[in-house]
Design an enzyme around this catalytic site. Structure first.
Site, mmCIF file in Angstrom:
data_model
loop_
_atom_site.group_PDB
_atom_site.id
_atom_site.type_symbol
_atom_site.label_atom_id
_atom_site.label_comp_id
_atom_site.label_asym_id
_atom_site.label_seq_id
_atom_site.Cartn_x
_atom_site.Cartn_y
_atom_site.Cartn_z
ATOM 1 N N LYS A 1 37.053 34.239 40.448
ATOM 2 C CA LYS A 1 36.936 34.754 41.872
ATOM 3 C C LYS A 1 35.670 34.348 42.831
ATOM 4 O O LYS A 1 36.088 33.968 43.997
ATOM 5 C CB LYS A 1 36.431 36.374 41.674
ATOM 6 C CG LYS A 1 36.109 37.171 42.913
ATOM 7 C CD LYS A 1 35.239 38.376 42.477
ATOM 8 C CE LYS A 1 36.181 39.483 42.195
ATOM 9 N NZ LYS A 1 36.961 40.170 42.938
ATOM 10 N N ARG B 1 30.379 42.327 41.898
ATOM 11 C CA ARG B 1 31.455 42.394 41.103
ATOM 12 C C ARG B 1 31.836 41.404 39.870
ATOM 13 O O ARG B 1 31.020 40.283 40.054
ATOM 14 C CB ARG B 1 32.896 42.034 42.132
ATOM 15 C CG ARG B 1 33.111 42.816 43.148
ATOM 16 C CD ARG B 1 33.829 42.359 44.181
ATOM 17 N NE ARG B 1 33.764 43.014 45.402
ATOM 18 C CZ ARG B 1 34.687 44.112 45.803
ATOM 19 N NH1 ARG B 1 35.820 44.500 45.068
ATOM 20 N NH2 ARG B 1 34.594 44.599 47.052
ATOM 21 N N GLY C 1 40.775 44.763 36.641
ATOM 22 C CA GLY C 1 40.071 46.282 36.282
ATOM 23 C C GLY C 1 39.774 46.254 34.989
ATOM 24 O O GLY C 1 39.380 47.503 34.599
ATOM 25 N N MET D 1 36.675 44.845 33.852
ATOM 26 C CA MET D 1 35.236 44.964 33.753
ATOM 27 C C MET D 1 34.989 45.737 35.156
ATOM 28 O O MET D 1 35.562 46.275 35.765
ATOM 29 C CB MET D 1 34.745 43.555 33.696
ATOM 30 C CG MET D 1 34.998 42.931 32.370
ATOM 31 S SD MET D 1 34.390 41.080 32.465
ATOM 32 C CE MET D 1 35.486 40.349 33.649
ATOM 33 N N HIS E 1 46.962 49.147 39.816
ATOM 34 C CA HIS E 1 46.827 48.706 38.478
ATOM 35 C C HIS E 1 47.963 48.448 37.490
ATOM 36 O O HIS E 1 48.159 47.438 36.824
ATOM 37 C CB HIS E 1 45.782 49.599 37.775
ATOM 38 C CG HIS E 1 45.383 49.459 36.353
ATOM 39 N ND1 HIS E 1 45.928 50.048 35.293
ATOM 40 C CD2 HIS E 1 44.408 48.613 36.037
ATOM 41 C CE1 HIS E 1 45.575 49.587 34.212
ATOM 42 N NE2 HIS E 1 44.490 48.789 34.474
ATOM 43 N N ARG F 1 70.991 25.389 6.688
ATOM 44 C CA ARG F 1 70.788 26.058 5.409
ATOM 45 C C ARG F 1 72.102 26.527 4.484
ATOM 46 O O ARG F 1 72.629 27.475 4.784
ATOM 47 C CB ARG F 1 69.950 27.327 5.859
ATOM 48 C CG ARG F 1 68.484 27.025 6.371
ATOM 49 C CD ARG F 1 67.777 28.517 6.526
ATOM 50 N NE ARG F 1 66.230 28.393 6.727
ATOM 51 C CZ ARG F 1 65.998 28.588 7.859
ATOM 52 N NH1 ARG F 1 66.526 28.858 9.059
ATOM 53 N NH2 ARG F 1 64.674 28.596 8.245
ATOM 54 N N SER G 1 61.201 16.261 7.406
ATOM 55 C CA SER G 1 61.256 17.298 8.299
ATOM 56 C C SER G 1 60.074 18.419 8.001
ATOM 57 O O SER G 1 60.485 18.806 6.878
ATOM 58 C CB SER G 1 62.866 18.033 8.364
ATOM 59 O OG SER G 1 62.672 18.849 9.464
ATOM 60 N N GLY H 1 58.633 21.584 7.110
ATOM 61 C CA GLY H 1 59.290 23.109 7.079
ATOM 62 C C GLY H 1 57.949 24.031 7.193
ATOM 63 O O GLY H 1 57.159 24.289 6.057
ATOM 64 N N THR H 2 57.531 24.198 8.457
ATOM 65 C CA THR H 2 56.308 24.738 8.623
ATOM 66 C C THR H 2 56.174 26.338 8.573
ATOM 67 O O THR H 2 55.267 26.835 8.212
ATOM 68 C CB THR H 2 55.809 24.686 10.212
ATOM 69 O OG1 THR H 2 57.087 24.891 10.952
ATOM 70 C CG2 THR H 2 55.441 23.269 10.474
ATOM 71 N N ASN H 3 57.343 26.797 8.086
ATOM 72 C CA ASN H 3 57.258 28.428 7.295
ATOM 73 C C ASN H 3 56.882 28.126 5.729
ATOM 74 O O ASN H 3 55.735 28.897 5.759
ATOM 75 C CB ASN H 3 58.785 28.928 7.277
ATOM 76 C CG ASN H 3 59.406 28.895 8.680
ATOM 77 O OD1 ASN H 3 58.785 28.909 9.677
ATOM 78 N ND2 ASN H 3 60.730 28.747 8.568
ATOM 79 N N CYS I 1 61.488 21.953 11.275
ATOM 80 C CA CYS I 1 62.478 22.850 11.266
ATOM 81 C C CYS I 1 62.079 24.284 10.869
ATOM 82 O O CYS I 1 62.784 25.011 10.767
ATOM 83 C CB CYS I 1 63.614 22.397 10.405
ATOM 84 S SG CYS I 1 63.421 22.213 8.937
ATOM 85 N N TYR J 1 61.508 15.031 16.705
ATOM 86 C CA TYR J 1 61.991 16.021 17.326
ATOM 87 C C TYR J 1 61.633 17.527 16.826
ATOM 88 O O TYR J 1 60.877 17.403 15.892
ATOM 89 C CB TYR J 1 63.762 15.873 16.895
ATOM 90 C CG TYR J 1 64.040 16.176 15.389
ATOM 91 C CD1 TYR J 1 64.179 17.354 14.867
ATOM 92 C CD2 TYR J 1 64.077 15.013 14.552
ATOM 93 C CE1 TYR J 1 64.413 17.463 13.352
ATOM 94 C CE2 TYR J 1 64.265 14.798 13.292
ATOM 95 C CZ TYR J 1 64.474 16.200 12.824
ATOM 96 O OH TYR J 1 64.664 16.507 11.314
HETATM 97 C C1 PEP Z 1 60.521 26.047 6.504
HETATM 98 O O1 PEP Z 1 59.903 26.475 5.365
HETATM 99 O O2 PEP Z 1 59.862 26.054 7.407
HETATM 100 C C2 PEP Z 1 62.044 26.084 6.604
HETATM 101 C C3 PEP Z 1 62.303 25.694 7.795
HETATM 102 O O3 PEP Z 1 62.616 26.341 5.226
HETATM 103 P P1 PEP Z 1 63.077 28.032 5.270
HETATM 104 O O4 PEP Z 1 62.589 28.736 6.183
HETATM 105 O O5 PEP Z 1 64.232 28.062 4.952
HETATM 106 O O6 PEP Z 1 62.198 28.073 3.869
#
Ligand code: PEP
Ligand code: MG
Length: 898
Positions: free
Chosen positions: A22, A91, A100, A102, A451, A574, A781, A783-785, A849, A869
């Site tokens: 502001k 203000r 709204g 604060m 609001h 999978r 690749s 596998g961030t899960n 992935c 990717y």
């Molecule tokens: C992962 O672990 O990120 C993955 C893609 O494999 P999944 O989810 O099938 O274990």
């Protein structure tokens, strides 16, 4: 020496961190020569110091006095002087807008003397006493902590005694007596009088605004909007101008384009004879901005000029607050306005057409989250029947839920799993928890800038406001429509935030035009604008992005859809999903096999089924890479449920019967294979190494599918991916088996089957030894899960429901690490693996992935980390394309420090 106060003339829009949004924008308007009441800004740094030390920063109060003196000199009047007093507004204004959430204190400078001076100068005793009343109430509650309900009750009693239906029927003497009552309430509740010194009022109001940064509702809003807790708020102190001095005065809010659709033209609400707060609170119904042209053509023309100036200057949609004081227009606020997803795409495309911004800038101004919102369905209006009511379409989308009438009920029912619509006359910041919980918000009062509208738009909640035909009875927990229909709490209603309509029951939904376009390339005439705008943005993103976008798809149907959405391959197929349904029997046979011959028999039966799956997927993705992952989950997941089996066997025994021998045999196997932590047990590559023939069968199916596709004239590009590798030796062993089968099939078919073999990086050990692993892997690749699960030690199936809400509340993290990549921890492992993997094998292809591949913030991280990717679910592919393009615009590449 730290400096805590800036005059408007010293600031500008690029100083929002220090001066708040502001303050910075007021300074910018002042620099542009627009009519801004004089004032100054106390910085966010002063606020941070105050909040951390509990005391006013050294020198701040002297600085405030000096700047006040300058404002007084320019105005030729002193703050709170007895004759024609100068009055100030105080203000809040943080770096990011928190509408709204604060505090604000208006009319600082009024006291028992200056109220008389104001009465004389304004020519209206009533106005002067009303202003004083507002100050005493606001100061009493905000600064001195008196419960507002006490003031409201005093006002109600007075109105009752005077037989006055509303405030406007109270005269100056009534309001003067109300001031006395409110002052006594303050004395009674706090033990101290309402301060008469204007300087003390100012000082205490500034500190109260600082404190309001930590108010409960402000914290909740920040958590929701992912605004850091340590920014603090700036405080803007400005000369008061009055919109409530009669018919030639008023206040309004305006947009330089329609913030709901992006359509060109000036939009907004105006309220004659009112202060700005009255417009935003929705307490009285406003008139459309266009009506100002008749009411005050001169001010309207000037306002339009200023709006054009601002839009050209900011090169974007601006929203504006203004006040007209006796025919003089004052600009009180501007900022680049919030907008719906539809408007964001439409405005970006229009501004490119108008030559105001480049296609890259347009891309930077839209978002993957916005695109995802446009891919939602909406109501089928041909089947909704008569609307219960119409209101202002304040925040688009379609939502169905049970009507509830207060915030607590919305929260309670949502926690119990019900979908609700919060129905109110108007909302206040205290309704925020209910608005967060509800699917939609419906109000009977207020305009597009009330609001309810502003907050709902910001959160992406559906909202219809100002549905005047509705009479909302909060006490009785029901509303009544124009024709007398009564809708009780708990009744399901449908709210169309795009059309501004409300229906009884659950209205049917139709697909979104954007989704139709993405799936089929068709552009329906009625929604060509937004569809074209989305198409432009995606084209630009595709032109600039470095990251490829693949899809996680397990069936030919998903693969085909992903391809239509623009996927450049499959990053994760999978294969376990191919083991379900009818085939489960065969898998069971394989697991229970007592001899090699029995196992081979089961594997042989599975082979043609898998081959057909792969052939069809390769066909759907002809010419594009398809990463096929070897079986990952523990085998017992394919067997019947252990408890069910145990009960069946026990029941038979209890009845004195022999249990079914098959049941007994399967139960035995299930018991043998039972694991306490199956996610950390016999799965992934481990399974392939201990179950003979499993890898060979899957690889043979892939190889024979390739042969079949080549035979049909295709150009299949399969890649084989080994899951859950922790040590290079595991990959080496698996790979030997893979190569062996590929060589066999090549020999048998006479066609050379070449298929890159790579691995998932989804265990910390794999990331930390990526240099070694890269010796055997032709691609990685992430596998961030699993990598998130194993890095945090969070069981991915359990923790989100069990305690993540407590972790989010207590600020351990701002979003679930399963949703948005944890850059500090998991991200560091990704960085290490990328660097060491590529050092060992230059040019190593690397993707991701896990679910994070379709999350906007994470896509930016993967771009910067230097991945090739991202792979995500087919529906997220357009989102990932867009965000990969936006990430490329940042100019930050791998190796740059973050
Ligand atoms: C992962 O672990 O990120 C993955 C893609 O494999 P999944 O989810 O099938 O274990
Ligand atoms: Mg995994």
């Amino acid at each position: 020496m730290a400096r805590y106060v800036y005059d408007f003339a010293e600031g500008g829009r690029d100083m929002a961190d220090l001066l708040g949004g502001k303050g910075a924008n007021l300074a910018e308007m002042a620099r542009l020569g627009l009519p801004v009441p004089a004032g100054f800004i106390v910085t966010t740094e002063a606020c941070r110091t105050f909040l951390s030390t509990g005391t006013e920063p050294d020198g701040m109060s002297d600085e405030v006095s000096r700047h006040l003196a300058a404002v007084e000199a320019a105005a030729g009047r002193l703050l709170g002087q007895p004759e024609d007093p100068l009055l100030l507004s105080v203000r809040s204004g943080a770096r990011f807008s928190m509408p709204g959430m604060m505090e604000t204190v208006l009319d600082i400078g009024l006291n028992d003397d200056s109220v008389l001076g104001l009465a004389k100068a304004s020519g209206s005793e009533r106005f002067a006493w009303d202003s004083y009343r507002r100050l005493v109430q606001m100061f009493g509650s905000t600064v001195m902590g008196v419960d507002t309900a006490l003031f409201e009750e005093a006002l109600r009693l007075l109105k009752e005694a005077r037989n006055a239906p509303d405030d406007l029927h109270l005269d100056a003497a009534d309001l003067a007596s109300l001031v006395d009552v409110c002052k006594s309430l303050i004395q009674q509740e706090t033990g101290e009088p309402f301060p008469q010194s204007p300087a003390e009022q100012l000082r205490r109001a500034i500190l109260a605004v600082f404190r309001s940064w930590n108010a409960e509702r402000a914290r909740l809003y920040r958590r929701r909007e992912h605004i850091p807790d340590d920014l603090g708020t700036a405080v803007t102190v400005q000369c008061m101008v009055f919109g409530n001095l009669g018919a030639d005065s008023g206040s309004g809010v305006a947009f330089t384009r329609d913030p709901a659709t992006g359509r060109q033209g000036f939009y907004g609400d105006y309220l004659p004879n009112a202060q700005g707060e009255d417009v935003v609170s929705g307490i009285r119904n406003t008139v459309p901005l266009a009506d100002l042209e008749d009411l005050d053509p001169h001010s309207f023309a000037r306002l339009c000029d200023h709006m054009r100036t601002l839009e050209r200057h900011y090169r974007d949609l601006c929203d504006i607050e203004f006040t007209i004081e006796r025919g003089t227009l004052w600009m009180l606020q501007t900022r680049v306005g919030k907008r719906t997803a539809e408007a964001a795409f439409a405005i970006a495309a229009e501004l490119v057409d108008e030559g105001l911004i480049t296609p890259d800038e347009a891309l930077a101004r839209v978002s993957g989250d916005g695109l995802a919102r446009l891919m939602f369905r909406r109501f089928d209006t041909s089947a909704t029947g008569e609307a219960l009511a119409h209101g202002i379409p304040a925040s688009p989308g379609a939502a169905v839920g049970a009507a509830v009438f207060d915030s607590a009920e919305a929260v309670r029912r949502t926690a119990a799993g019900e979908r609700v619509v919060l129905v109110r006359q108007e909302t206040t910041p205290d309704d925020l928890p209910g608005m967060v919980a509800a699917q939609a918000v419906l109000t009977s009062r207020g305009g597009k800038t009330s609001h309810a509208a502003v907050v709902a738009r910001g959160m992406g909640r559906v909202c219809v406001c100002g549905a005047e035909e509705l009479s909302v009875d909060t006490e009785g927990r029901r509303f009544t429509t124009g024709d007398g229909t009564v809708v009780e709490e708990g009744t399901v209603i449908s709210v169309d935030g795009s059309a501004g309509a409300v229906y009884r029951g659950a209205a049917p939904l139709v697909d979104s035009a954007v989704m139709r376009y993405l799936e089929t390339g068709e552009r329906g005439a009625e929604s060509a604008g937004v569809v074209d705008a989305v198409a432009h943005a995606l084209r630009q993103a595709d032109a600039v992005r470095r990251l490829e976008v693949r899809a996680n798809a397990d069936t030919p149907e998903d693969a085909a859809r992903a391809r239509r959405f623009g996927a450049q391959g499959i990053g994760l197929c999978r294969t376990e999903h191919l083991f379900l349904g009818e085939r489960r029997k065969l898998v069971e046979e394989m697991i229970l096999a007592g001899t090699d011959a029995e196992r081979d028999h089961a594997l042989e039966a599975l082979l043609p089924l898998q081959r057909r799956d792969f052939t069809r997927i390769l066909e759907a993705m002809e010419g594009l890479p398809v990463t096929i992952r070897l079986l990952d989950p523990p085998l017992h997941e394919f067997l019947p449920d252990r408890t069910e089996l145990a009960v069946r066997v026990a029941a038979a025994q209890a009845a004195g019967n022999q249990p079914d021998p098959h049941d007994a045999e399967v139960l035995d196997a299930v018991n043998r294979m039972h694991e306490e932590n199956p996610m950390l047990g016999l799965r992934g590559v481990r399974l392939g190494l201990v179950v003979p023939g499993l890898v060979a069968m899957q690889v043979r199916a892939v190889a024979e599918a390739i042969v079949e596709r080549v035979g049909a004239g295709g150009a299949p590009m399969a890649e084989i991916m080994v899951p859950l590798v922790g040590a290079v030796e595991e990959l080496r062993l698996a790979r030997e088996e893979v190569e062996h089968v590929l060589a066999d099939v090549s020999k048998e078919s006479g066609i050379t089957v070449r298929c890159p073999v790579g691995t998932m990086i989804e265990l910390p050990r794999a990331a930390l030894t990526a240099g070694r692993i890269a010796e055997e892997a032709e691609f990685f690749s992430f596998g961030t899960n699993d990598l998130t699960q194993t890095t945090w030690g969070f069981s991915r199936d359990d923790v989100e429901a069990a305690f993540f809400s407590a972790y989010l509340d207590r600020g351990v993290f701002a979003t679930s690490p399963f949703e948005t990549i944890d850059r500090e921890g998991v991200g560091r492992l990704v960085d290490i693996a990328v660097t060491e993997g590529r050092a060992a094998r230059p040019g190593l292809k690397i993707g991701v992935c896990g679910e994070h591949g379709g999350d906007p913030d994470s896509v930016h991280f993967f771009h910067t980390a230097g991945l090739d990717y991202v792979s995500c679910s087919p529906f997220r592919v357009p989102v990932a394309r867009l965000e990969a393009g936006r990430a490329a615009l940042s100019g930050i590449e791998a190796g740059d420090s973050r």
